[in-house]
Structures are given as C-alpha cells and as structure tokens.
Design an enzyme around this catalytic site. Structure first.
Site, PDB file in Angstrom:
ATOM      1  N   CYS A  45     -40.744 -58.256 -32.148  1.00  0.00           N
ATOM      2  CA  CYS A  45     -40.612 -57.763 -33.596  1.00  0.00           C
ATOM      3  C   CYS A  45     -40.553 -56.391 -33.491  1.00  0.00           C
ATOM      4  CB  CYS A  45     -41.323 -58.330 -34.692  1.00  0.00           C
ATOM      5  SG  CYS A  45     -41.315 -60.373 -34.701  1.00  0.00           S
ATOM      6  N   THR A 115     -38.859 -72.293 -26.016  1.00  0.00           N
ATOM      7  CA  THR A 115     -37.756 -71.456 -25.390  1.00  0.00           C
ATOM      8  C   THR A 115     -37.165 -70.560 -25.870  1.00  0.00           C
ATOM      9  OG1 THR A 115     -36.420 -73.317 -25.389  1.00  0.00           O
ATOM     10  CG2 THR A 115     -37.643 -73.119 -23.265  1.00  0.00           C
ATOM     11  N   ALA A 117     -34.628 -68.341 -28.487  1.00  0.00           N
ATOM     12  CA  ALA A 117     -33.203 -68.126 -28.932  1.00  0.00           C
ATOM     13  C   ALA A 117     -32.418 -67.039 -28.020  1.00  0.00           C
ATOM     14  CB  ALA A 117     -32.897 -68.030 -30.287  1.00  0.00           C
ATOM     15  N   GLU A 183     -19.912 -54.992 -39.399  1.00  0.00           N
ATOM     16  CA  GLU A 183     -20.002 -56.448 -39.717  1.00  0.00           C
ATOM     17  C   GLU A 183     -18.721 -57.128 -40.025  1.00  0.00           C
ATOM     18  OE1 GLU A 183     -22.979 -58.359 -40.131  1.00  0.00           O
ATOM     19  OE2 GLU A 183     -20.991 -59.863 -40.793  1.00  0.00           O
ATOM     20  N   ALA A 288     -41.579 -79.386 -29.470  1.00  0.00           N
ATOM     21  CA  ALA A 288     -40.768 -78.372 -29.347  1.00  0.00           C
ATOM     22  C   ALA A 288     -40.919 -77.417 -30.784  1.00  0.00           C
ATOM     23  CB  ALA A 288     -39.349 -78.523 -29.151  1.00  0.00           C
TER      24      ALA A 288
HETATM   25  P1  FAD Z   1     -39.575 -66.190 -28.112  1.00  0.00           P
HETATM   26  O1  FAD Z   1     -40.543 -65.518 -28.757  1.00  0.00           O
HETATM   27  O2  FAD Z   1     -38.083 -65.572 -27.877  1.00  0.00           O
HETATM   28  O3  FAD Z   1     -40.044 -66.873 -26.741  1.00  0.00           O
HETATM   29  C1  FAD Z   1     -39.408 -67.530 -25.857  1.00  0.00           C
HETATM   30  C2  FAD Z   1     -39.616 -67.094 -24.447  1.00  0.00           C
HETATM   31  O4  FAD Z   1     -39.300 -68.330 -23.662  1.00  0.00           O
HETATM   32  C3  FAD Z   1     -39.072 -66.430 -23.964  1.00  0.00           C
HETATM   33  O5  FAD Z   1     -39.527 -65.039 -23.463  1.00  0.00           O
HETATM   34  C4  FAD Z   1     -38.183 -66.630 -22.706  1.00  0.00           C
HETATM   35  O6  FAD Z   1     -38.277 -65.906 -21.605  1.00  0.00           O
HETATM   36  C5  FAD Z   1     -38.642 -67.797 -22.121  1.00  0.00           C
HETATM   37  N1  FAD Z   1     -38.212 -69.056 -21.559  1.00  0.00           N
HETATM   38  C6  FAD Z   1     -37.002 -69.532 -22.110  1.00  0.00           C
HETATM   39  N2  FAD Z   1     -36.544 -70.420 -21.417  1.00  0.00           N
HETATM   40  C7  FAD Z   1     -37.406 -70.618 -20.416  1.00  0.00           C
HETATM   41  C8  FAD Z   1     -37.721 -71.385 -19.204  1.00  0.00           C
HETATM   42  N3  FAD Z   1     -36.554 -72.060 -18.988  1.00  0.00           N
HETATM   43  N4  FAD Z   1     -38.761 -70.931 -18.222  1.00  0.00           N
HETATM   44  C9  FAD Z   1     -39.670 -70.058 -18.565  1.00  0.00           C
HETATM   45  N5  FAD Z   1     -39.616 -69.298 -19.786  1.00  0.00           N
HETATM   46  C10 FAD Z   1     -38.530 -69.655 -20.556  1.00  0.00           C
HETATM   47  N6  FAD Z   1     -39.019 -62.242 -36.672  1.00  0.00           N
HETATM   48  C11 FAD Z   1     -39.763 -62.059 -37.697  1.00  0.00           C
HETATM   49  O7  FAD Z   1     -40.312 -62.794 -38.411  1.00  0.00           O
HETATM   50  N7  FAD Z   1     -39.825 -60.628 -38.120  1.00  0.00           N
HETATM   51  C12 FAD Z   1     -39.354 -59.676 -37.331  1.00  0.00           C
HETATM   52  O8  FAD Z   1     -39.666 -58.256 -37.821  1.00  0.00           O
HETATM   53  C13 FAD Z   1     -38.647 -59.870 -36.230  1.00  0.00           C
HETATM   54  N8  FAD Z   1     -38.188 -58.983 -35.494  1.00  0.00           N
HETATM   55  C14 FAD Z   1     -37.571 -59.229 -34.404  1.00  0.00           C
HETATM   56  C15 FAD Z   1     -36.965 -58.222 -33.596  1.00  0.00           C
HETATM   57  C16 FAD Z   1     -36.419 -58.330 -32.318  1.00  0.00           C
HETATM   58  C17 FAD Z   1     -35.717 -57.307 -31.680  1.00  0.00           C
HETATM   59  C18 FAD Z   1     -36.174 -59.876 -31.893  1.00  0.00           C
HETATM   60  C19 FAD Z   1     -35.470 -59.953 -30.699  1.00  0.00           C
HETATM   61  C20 FAD Z   1     -36.681 -60.676 -32.578  1.00  0.00           C
HETATM   62  C21 FAD Z   1     -37.352 -60.458 -33.848  1.00  0.00           C
HETATM   63  N9  FAD Z   1     -37.766 -61.698 -34.629  1.00  0.00           N
HETATM   64  C22 FAD Z   1     -38.451 -60.938 -35.835  1.00  0.00           C
HETATM   65  C23 FAD Z   1     -37.754 -63.079 -34.388  1.00  0.00           C
HETATM   66  C24 FAD Z   1     -38.837 -63.375 -33.813  1.00  0.00           C
HETATM   67  O9  FAD Z   1     -39.275 -62.632 -32.546  1.00  0.00           O
HETATM   68  C25 FAD Z   1     -38.578 -64.866 -33.031  1.00  0.00           C
HETATM   69  O10 FAD Z   1     -38.390 -65.849 -34.178  1.00  0.00           O
HETATM   70  C26 FAD Z   1     -39.772 -65.590 -32.394  1.00  0.00           C
HETATM   71  O11 FAD Z   1     -40.299 -64.742 -31.356  1.00  0.00           O
HETATM   72  C27 FAD Z   1     -39.495 -66.841 -31.835  1.00  0.00           C
HETATM   73  O12 FAD Z   1     -40.530 -67.375 -31.205  1.00  0.00           O
HETATM   74  P2  FAD Z   1     -40.161 -68.385 -30.020  1.00  0.00           P
HETATM   75  O13 FAD Z   1     -41.651 -68.585 -29.209  1.00  0.00           O
HETATM   76  O14 FAD Z   1     -39.392 -69.566 -30.356  1.00  0.00           O
HETATM   77  O15 FAD Z   1     -39.284 -67.509 -28.949  1.00  0.00           O
END
Ligand code: FAD
Length: 556
Positions: A45, A115, A117, A183, A288
């Site tokens: 974030c 994992t 998005a 957009e 998950a």
């Molecule tokens: P992630 O945090 O994305 O982690 C998933 C990880 O899984 C990744 O690092 C990836 O490399 C790893 N992975 C995937 N497949 C494999 C595999 N096969 N083997 C090993 N590793 C793997 N949300 C908010 O609420 N507020 C915000 O201000 C905000 N700002 C954001 C700004 C940006 C630029 C981004 C990109 C996202 C932002 N988000 C924000 C969204 C938030 O970061 C995500 O909703 C959150 O990180 C999701 O968590 P997650 O664990 O599902 O996935």
C-alpha cells in the site's frame, strides 16, 4: 493440529498475517512461508508514496524480513521461491527457487493460499511496449523510478482511475511530471457513486492533472516524429492522442488462482478461489485468504472480489485460527476504503447506490455537507457525505464521504455502525468525542442520522440531484431558498427564488397544485422550508445535498 507442518503460499498481507498468528497458536508447528518475490511482508500500500518520494528508502517499505520473522516468530520464510504445484493426494507442494533453479517438494498437513491478485494487462495493441508499468511490488516501483530517471520522463499517462491509478497520478505529479488520467468509465473510483466521484474529477482538474473519462484506450502507438513520447502515444477511442514518457496501468486486478485451479480447488463464478465462511476451500486441509478469494459482500450478500489489505490481514488471522482447530467465521467484507487525492480525502464503506440497485435492495440516499468541526473554530471544511439507508427502518447500508478534513474519522465511525447493523436512530444517538478543533456538538455522523430520521419519521420527503434534469415544469416548481448573494454565485436553471426568511410571507406566490422541490446550499435550510410548506398544505420535497451536490454532479 499443533505440532504439524503448515505451509503458507504468499508472504505479504494475508500470508504474513496468517504465519504470525499461527506461531502464536502453536510453538511446535513447523511453519514455512513460500514467497515468489524477493521481499516478504512489504508495504504494497506504500508503493505509490515511494514513487512520489514521500516514503524514502526500501527499508521503510519492508515491514519484516525473513531474518526478523525467523527471530521473532521462528518462521521458515523462503523468498524468491515459487510454489509451482500442489499435490493434494500426497499433501505436498512443489517449489522452485528463482535464483538457483533448485526444485523440491515439501509436505504439509495444512496449507494456506494467500497468492494475491495480479494487475490486469488486457491485450490492448502496444501494451507490451517499453515504458508501460503495472504496480504490485517493490521491483515494479524500482523499474518505474529507473525508467523515469533514465529517460528524464516529463509526461505520464495513468490508465485507470481506481485507487492505485489515482494514488500513482498524485505521486507522479508530486515528482514534477505532467500527468493525465484516462478512464474507460464515466467516473473514477468505482466504489463511489458518480456525484461523489465528481469531487475527485474537480480536484484532479484543479491540480492540473488531465482527465479523460468515458474514453477507453484503443492502442499504445509508437510516437510519430512530431510527438514527444519516450514510451507511447496513448490513443483513446475518441481519437485523442496522448504522448507519454511513462505509462502506468491501473486497470484493476485479477485473483491469482493458477495454483488453486491446477490443484482442482473450486473457483467461484467471479474467478476467485471459493471458500466457506471458515475460509476453507473444498479441500478441508487447504484454506485461502486475501485478494485471491471471493468474499461475501456483507451488505448485499453477493459474492464479490474486494481486494483490500484490511480484509486480507483479518482473513489471514482467521485462517490460522481455523488451521489450529478454531471455528472463526469470516463475516464478509464491507469494502471500507479511503484515498487521498491531493487536498481531498475520499472514503467509503458498505454498498453504494449502484450496487444496491443492481442487487434489487430498496434504498434511499441522503446527501449532506456538514462542517468537519465547529464552524466558529478556524479551519472547518465541508464534508460531502452520502448515506444509503433502508426506507422505513433507516438501517444503514453504505456511506461515502469526500472532503479536505475529517473524512477518515466519519467513514470509520460509519463502518463501525454498518458492522453493528445500526440505524439512523442509532447514528443520531451516538455520543462522539467533541471539542471545537475536532468536531461539533452534533457531529456530522449525528447530523446524518437526524436527517435520515426526518425522512423515516415522515417529516420530509427527499428529491435527488439526478431528478432535476427530468422535472416537468407543468407539475413541479423548483424553489431556491438561499440568499440573493448565494444565488448570484450560481443557480439551477429554471428555479424560482424566495429566501427562507421571506417564505412565510410569500406563500401565496407558490402554486398549490404543483409539487415544490426545495433547495438551498446544502439541504438544511431547504428542510426548514419544506416543513413550512408542508405544514401550510403544500406538497414539497427537499433536494438532498441541495445546490452543492447538484452543482458538483454537473461540473465534475
Ligand atoms: P499480496 O499481499 O499481494 O501477497 C500475495 C503474494 O503471494 C505476492 O507477494 C506474490 O508474490 C505471492 N505469490 C503468488 N503466487 C505465489 C506462488 N505460487 N508461490 C509463492 N508466492 C506466490 N489495500 C488497502 O486496503 N489500502 C491501500 O491503501 C492499498 N493500497 C495499495 C497500493 C498498491 C500499489 C497495491 C498493489 C495494493 C494496494 N492495496 C491496498 C491492496 C492490498 O495491498 C491487497 O489487498 C493485499 O496486499 C492483499 O493481500 P494478499 O495476501 O491477498 O496478497
């Protein structure tokens, strides 16, 4: 499960949260976290603010390292290691180290998938050209910054007006680039309703950011000799050509479900991993969480994809609880989100009007523009608020707010109210902290509750800004009760003017056989006017949000 082996795939928001919770529940379990990227538990974030220079240095984006997680939680974190397959029958994952190419298998007793998005990169012609970037991790922003520096980029085009696109637009502008946002939809920030997003359109324009709405990208083309562009000329469907030295693609994300699909786990209709209320997949040993799953929208009950950090973190904790024998339920996601865009903050929670109408859920909208704190204390700023509520009961269904000050606090109070199932009566009764620098004796949230109470209690009926263009003058009068000075600064075409303080004396000027839609600047004086009119036998409705909402919706 206590002294067994838990494998977590993905080591950022949901994964790291699950791992840390798991260790607190079991000192003896072997906990392995596989992370494909070079960093674990980093602040995704914070990435836009790193680009703009508000956050300086990688260290400030790294919340933990494999070493710190080992030291504090005794976690076995394997970065640069991708899990390439899940063998459910034998309960093993296959992993590959990106640096050495080493491949191996690791057994599990329980598996948590986090994992995430992947950013969308639709097959628009030219999208693979150099200088076109998505933003997901630290290497992505390093590449963007290196490109900007190397080619001395001056012009940026951000494609997509979601929150990542807008944050990137703000931060690229902060770096001194000339920025344009493109957009495909008629508005930015889809979680807001259009009249609320309009405030953001006005702010972008006020800051000198170009904005093209309703105009999708048709192609990214090589620049002609006369077009200065290091990356592409971004060609819009309208034919508009936007030379860009750097292009940032903020076109949304798609749940990363390759592993889950290949392992035969159920995938929902929206393309996310299907889980039950305990965040368990159709394999009882696999949970998950996070951006990869479909969640229940807590208001509409519809399955949804809501990629946000808060839900991912909470889900990680819940999944870990359940791996270790708990029965923690995930109740759903409210989509509470907040964005800073230059001087403005925009926040939302729960369902917006578009979603409620789509879901066939009856709702009414209240607009109001209270001050962020007591008007007599310096620095008070209006907050544009929109509350969606159930007709009759006044149960809160969703809220949106945009303003310079005090938006975060109100959205969080309303998010709490939503989770608790509160009604307008409850909002009116909330006892919120007050001193002049912070709020008002009637806080904006109280005022919103009271305004809705007036509707559910039958004291006033509402009209909406979107009705005004369709009003039939043969059956309706639009009445402006503001002062002459306010009216001189702008008015709704076709409206008649009687200032509130003259209304009682001038009732005879108004027709009794027509409906009167009353407006003032923000809706309060027009409510008073409606009370005068209806108690004198007129049919009157109050224009919710009044001139301010109408004007913004039209200008934005
Ligand atoms: P992630 O945090 O994305 O982690 C998933 C990880 O899984 C990744 O690092 C990836 O490399 C790893 N992975 C995937 N497949 C494999 C595999 N096969 N083997 C090993 N590793 C793997 N949300 C908010 O609420 N507020 C915000 O201000 C905000 N700002 C954001 C700004 C940006 C630029 C981004 C990109 C996202 C932002 N988000 C924000 C969204 C938030 O970061 C995500 O909703 C959150 O990180 C999701 O968590 P997650 O664990 O599902 O996935």
């Amino acid at each position: 499960m206590d002294s067994k082996r838990l494998i977590i795939i993905g080591g950022v928001a949901g994964g790291a949260s699950a791992a840390a919770r798991a260790r607190r529940l079991s000192e003896t379990a072997e906990i392995i976290v596989f992370e494909r990227g070079p960093h674990v538990s980093f602040a995704n974030c914070g990435l836009p603010y790193f680009v703009g220079g508000e956050i300086v240095g990688h260290d400030n984006l790294l919340l933990q390292t494999p070493e710190s997680l080992k030291a504090r939680f005794n976690l076995d974190v394997r970065v640069l290691t991708e899990v390439t397959g899940i063998d459910r029958a034998n309960r093993r994952v296959r992993a590959r180290h990106a640096g050495t190419g080493e491949e191996y298998e690791a057994p599990y007793d329980a598996l948590i998938l986090s994992t995430g998005a992947a950013p969308l990169r639709p097959p628009i012609p030219g999208i693979e050209r150099d200088g076109h970037f998505t933003v997901r991790n630290i290497p992505d922003v390093d590449r963007i910054m290196a490109w900007i520096k190397d080619c001395q980029a001056c012009r940026a085009v951000v494609v997509g007006g979601g929150y990542i696109g807008l944050e990137m637009a703000e931060q690229l502008h902060r770096r001194g680039l000339v920025v344009t946002v493109v957009e495909a939809l008629p508005q930015v920030m889809a979680p807001l309703d259009p009249e609320m997003a309009a405030w953001l359109h006005l702010e972008l324009k006020a800051q000198g950011v170009g904005l093209f709405l309703n105009d999708p990208v048709a192609s990214f083309e090589a620049p002609s000799a006369t077009e200065p562009a290091r990356a592409s000329v971004v060609v819009l469907k309208s034919g508009q050509r936007l030379p860009a030295d750097v292009v940032v693609l903020g076109l949304g994300v798609r749940p990363e479900t390759g592993l889950a699909r290949q392992a035969g786990l159920d995938i929902g209709p929206l393309g996310g991993i299907k889980v039950n209320e305990y965040l368990q997949t159709n394999d009882p040993r696999i949970w998950a969480v996070g951006d990869a799953i479909e969640v229940k929208d807590a208001v509409t009950g519809a399955w949804s994809i809501i990629p946000l950090a808060g839900p991912a973190n909470r889900q990680g904790r819940i999944a870990a609880n359940n791996v270790f024998g708990g029965r923690s339920r995930y109740e759903g996601t409210w989509g509470t989100a907040i964005l800073r865009l230059f001087k403005l903050t925009a926040g939302c929670t729960g369902a917006n009007e578009k979603a409620l109408r789509r879901a066939g859920i009856p709702c009414q909208a209240m607009h109001l523009h209270p001050s962020s704190h007591a008007g007599y204390y310096p620095g008070a700023e209006p907050i544009a608020m929109k509350l969606l509520f159930a007709p009759g009961t006044g149960k809160l269904l969703g809220a949106q707010a945009v303003g310079v000050d005090g938006v975060d606090k109100r959205i969080d109070v309303l998010a709490t109210a939503l989770k608790a199932g509160l009604t307008a009566n409850d909002l009116a009764e909330l006892e919120l902290a007050y001193a002049p620098p912070y709020g008002s004796a009637k806080d904006p949230v109280n005022l919103a509750g009271m305004a809705i109470q007036n509707v559910t209690g039958g004291l006033v009926e509402l009209a909406q800004w979107s009705e005004i263009a369709r009003l039939d003058p043969s059956s309706t009068v639009l009445l402006d009760v503001r002062s002459a000075a306010e009216r001189a600064r702008g008015q709704i075409p076709g409206s008649r003017h009687i200032p509130l303080h003259e209304l009682r004396e001038r009732l005879a000027e108004l027709p009794r056989d027509k409906e009167i839609i009353v407006h003032c600047q923000s809706g309060q004086r027009s409510y008073f006017a409606c009370r005068i009119l209806t108690q004198n036998g007129f049919r009157a409705r109050n224009l919710a949000g009044s001139y301010r909402t109408w004007k913004t919706a039209h200008q934005g």
